[in-house]
Design a protein around this motif. Sequence first.
Motif, PDB file in Angstrom:
ATOM      1  N   MET A  49       0.726  -0.925   0.009  1.00 32.43           N
ATOM      2  CA  MET A  49      -0.086  -0.204  -0.001  1.00 32.43           C
ATOM      3  C   MET A  49       0.810   1.212   0.025  1.00 32.43           C
ATOM      4  O   MET A  49       0.450   2.106  -0.991  1.00 32.43           O
ATOM      5  N   ALA A  50       1.194   1.044   0.827  1.00 31.63           N
ATOM      6  CA  ALA A  50       2.920   2.517   0.910  1.00 31.63           C
ATOM      7  C   ALA A  50       3.741   2.758  -0.668  1.00 31.63           C
ATOM      8  O   ALA A  50       3.494   3.243  -1.144  1.00 31.63           O
ATOM      9  N   HIS A  51       4.119   1.257  -1.042  1.00 36.45           N
ATOM     10  CA  HIS A  51       4.790   1.517  -2.302  1.00 36.45           C
ATOM     11  C   HIS A  51       3.400   2.515  -3.272  1.00 36.45           C
ATOM     12  O   HIS A  51       3.607   3.099  -4.306  1.00 36.45           O
ATOM     13  N   LYS A  52       2.276   1.654  -3.467  1.00 38.49           N
ATOM     14  CA  LYS A  52       1.148   1.530  -4.482  1.00 38.49           C
ATOM     15  C   LYS A  52       0.905   3.654  -4.369  1.00 38.49           C
ATOM     16  O   LYS A  52       0.746   4.090  -5.303  1.00 38.49           O
ATOM     17  N   SER A  53       0.891   3.735  -2.921  1.00 33.86           N
ATOM     18  CA  SER A  53      -0.044   4.894  -2.608  1.00 33.86           C
ATOM     19  C   SER A  53       1.479   6.644  -2.986  1.00 33.86           C
ATOM     20  O   SER A  53       0.953   7.559  -3.966  1.00 33.86           O
ATOM     21  N   LEU A  54       2.757   5.931  -2.506  1.00 36.61           N
ATOM     22  CA  LEU A  54       3.854   6.685  -2.959  1.00 36.61           C
ATOM     23  C   LEU A  54       3.993   7.372  -4.359  1.00 36.61           C
ATOM     24  O   LEU A  54       4.218   8.404  -4.475  1.00 36.61           O
ATOM     25  N   GLY A  55       4.115   6.416  -4.875  1.00 40.28           N
ATOM     26  CA  GLY A  55       4.281   6.328  -6.858  1.00 40.28           C
ATOM     27  C   GLY A  55       2.860   7.400  -7.066  1.00 40.28           C
ATOM     28  O   GLY A  55       2.984   7.557  -8.259  1.00 40.28           O
ATOM     29  N   ALA A  56       1.932   6.428  -7.274  1.00 42.57           N
ATOM     30  CA  ALA A  56       0.603   7.093  -7.199  1.00 42.57           C
ATOM     31  C   ALA A  56       0.499   9.183  -6.941  1.00 42.57           C
ATOM     32  O   ALA A  56       0.174   9.893  -8.075  1.00 42.57           O
ATOM     33  N   TRP A  57       1.377   8.798  -6.126  1.00 39.55           N
ATOM     34  CA  TRP A  57       1.364  10.841  -5.705  1.00 39.55           C
ATOM     35  C   TRP A  57       2.337  11.390  -6.114  1.00 39.55           C
ATOM     36  O   TRP A  57       2.246  12.836  -6.196  1.00 39.55           O
ATOM     37  N   SER A  58       3.492  10.464  -6.583  1.00 36.42           N
ATOM     38  CA  SER A  58       4.838  11.166  -7.025  1.00 36.42           C
ATOM     39  C   SER A  58       3.773  11.284  -8.654  1.00 36.42           C
ATOM     40  O   SER A  58       5.089  12.620  -9.353  1.00 36.42           O
ATOM     41  N   SER A  59       3.030  11.193  -8.974  1.00 35.01           N
ATOM     42  CA  SER A  59       2.692  11.836 -10.099  1.00 35.01           C
ATOM     43  C   SER A  59       1.569  13.193 -10.173  1.00 35.01           C
ATOM     44  O   SER A  59       1.112  13.184 -11.368  1.00 35.01           O
ATOM     45  N   GLN A  60       1.869  14.005  -9.209  1.00 34.12           N
ATOM     46  CA  GLN A  60       0.466  14.485  -9.003  1.00 34.12           C
ATOM     47  C   GLN A  60       1.483  15.850  -8.678  1.00 34.12           C
ATOM     48  O   GLN A  60       2.596  15.843  -7.912  1.00 34.12           O
ATOM     49  N   PRO A  61       0.404  16.809  -8.884  1.00 33.04           N
ATOM     50  CA  PRO A  61       1.479  18.375  -9.406  1.00 33.04           C
ATOM     51  C   PRO A  61       1.455  18.898  -7.651  1.00 33.04           C
ATOM     52  O   PRO A  61       2.400  19.279  -6.957  1.00 33.04           O
ATOM     53  N   SER A  62       0.566  18.072  -7.028  1.00 36.01           N
ATOM     54  CA  SER A  62       0.426  18.083  -5.112  1.00 36.01           C
ATOM     55  C   SER A  62      -0.536  17.500  -4.340  1.00 36.01           C
ATOM     56  O   SER A  62      -1.786  16.649  -5.473  1.00 36.01           O
ATOM     57  N   VAL A  63      -0.661  17.203  -3.471  1.00 43.03           N
ATOM     58  CA  VAL A  63      -1.333  16.048  -2.952  1.00 43.03           C
ATOM     59  C   VAL A  63      -1.649  16.940  -1.541  1.00 43.03           C
ATOM     60  O   VAL A  63      -1.150  17.470  -1.011  1.00 43.03           O
TER      61      VAL A  63
END
Length: 416
Positions: free
Chosen positions: A79-93
Amino acid sequence: MLGRQVVVTADPEANHFILEQEGKSVEMCYLDSVAQLCGHDESSAGATGHIHKYLRTLILNHFGYERLRYKLLKKVEAMAHKSLGAWSSQPSVELNRATSQIMLDFISKELFSYDPKGCTESMGDAFIDFLDSLASVPLNIPGTTFHKCLKNQKKTMKILREIVDERCASPEIRRGDFLDYFLEGMKKEAFITKDFIAFVMFGLLFASFESIPIMLSLALKLIMEHPLVLQELKNEHEAILRNKDTSNFTLTWEDYKSMTFTLHVIDETLRMANVGLGNFRKALEDIKIKGHTIPAGWTILVVSSVLHMDPNIYPDPLVFNPWRWKDGRSKITTKNFTPFGGGIRFCPGAELSKLTMAIFLHVAVTKYRFTKIKGGNLVRNPVLKFKDGFHIKVSKKMSHEDGAEREAKSGSVSIM
């Protein structure tokens, strides 16, 4: 307090005594708004005696040490890998909102194999409004915060009841989740009804949505603000990586238990900011304690967070100092450090909370850099939250030299 006669205690001995008296001279109680929204009489929140013991055992069987070690640790890491990976593709979270949603999805999957992909509405939206109404006057009038929250609670309860009905209609299909064991209990325990199950799952979802996300978000904020803490964390987690033979490894229970400084960071975060205001109890009889008498029928608010700022136990209590847990552990006891409550109500999800935070921090400091964009101001109303959110940019970690050069040029505060 909201129409009640209340005794407030911030004394370590008195607090410990009151929490240990449940089932004897005190009982669990809640503000009227919380009691109505959580289904106090039907959920785990208001369970006592045999029912409370049964539910606690059930929760620990699914979220306790053995299952954490052999099942959930790998899931949390994924879950941590998936979430942080997804957040890194966004301008901000907005960090707290993002962590709240992933925890809600994770816990709902563990509880009843819930898949949010096929849903038009997010349960997370209902729980965000729910937090805002906890200390509101319970007036169910259109336009009030309580009315809006009650509507969202009914929507969520409808979803949960439909899930329970569907599973009851197909008892031969087992999914290996919490609900499987709960439904099995219906054959043995008369108190377990469909409504009871739905309210318990609502309470567990809310507990995970409320606590872990704000503590994880706050831990990341504090780490970003304290470079020496960040460096110590990096040293600890890079040492774990060096002991692995391959870059495609998964963490073990032994790795988690070796994260000594990480657990100090977590304890210090918990010390500095308890999520809840305190614990409510009701006196069932006159209680004499330390020269005072608490009359029968009065509400008692046990405020433990004040004890976490006692300079006699925690020197310079307003300073974020994880090293204090290495140097001053002998002074810290269950009477003056109670982030997960005490007595028979000690939070059964305490170890899950710590493990989730530790694994997230491991992935964060070894794989990503975080840069603050805006927000981060904390308020309490009545639970802890970020007033205007905490917006950050998440970027995948670059090579050491390239990352250091870019950070020096940008002057940003980040987790490398």
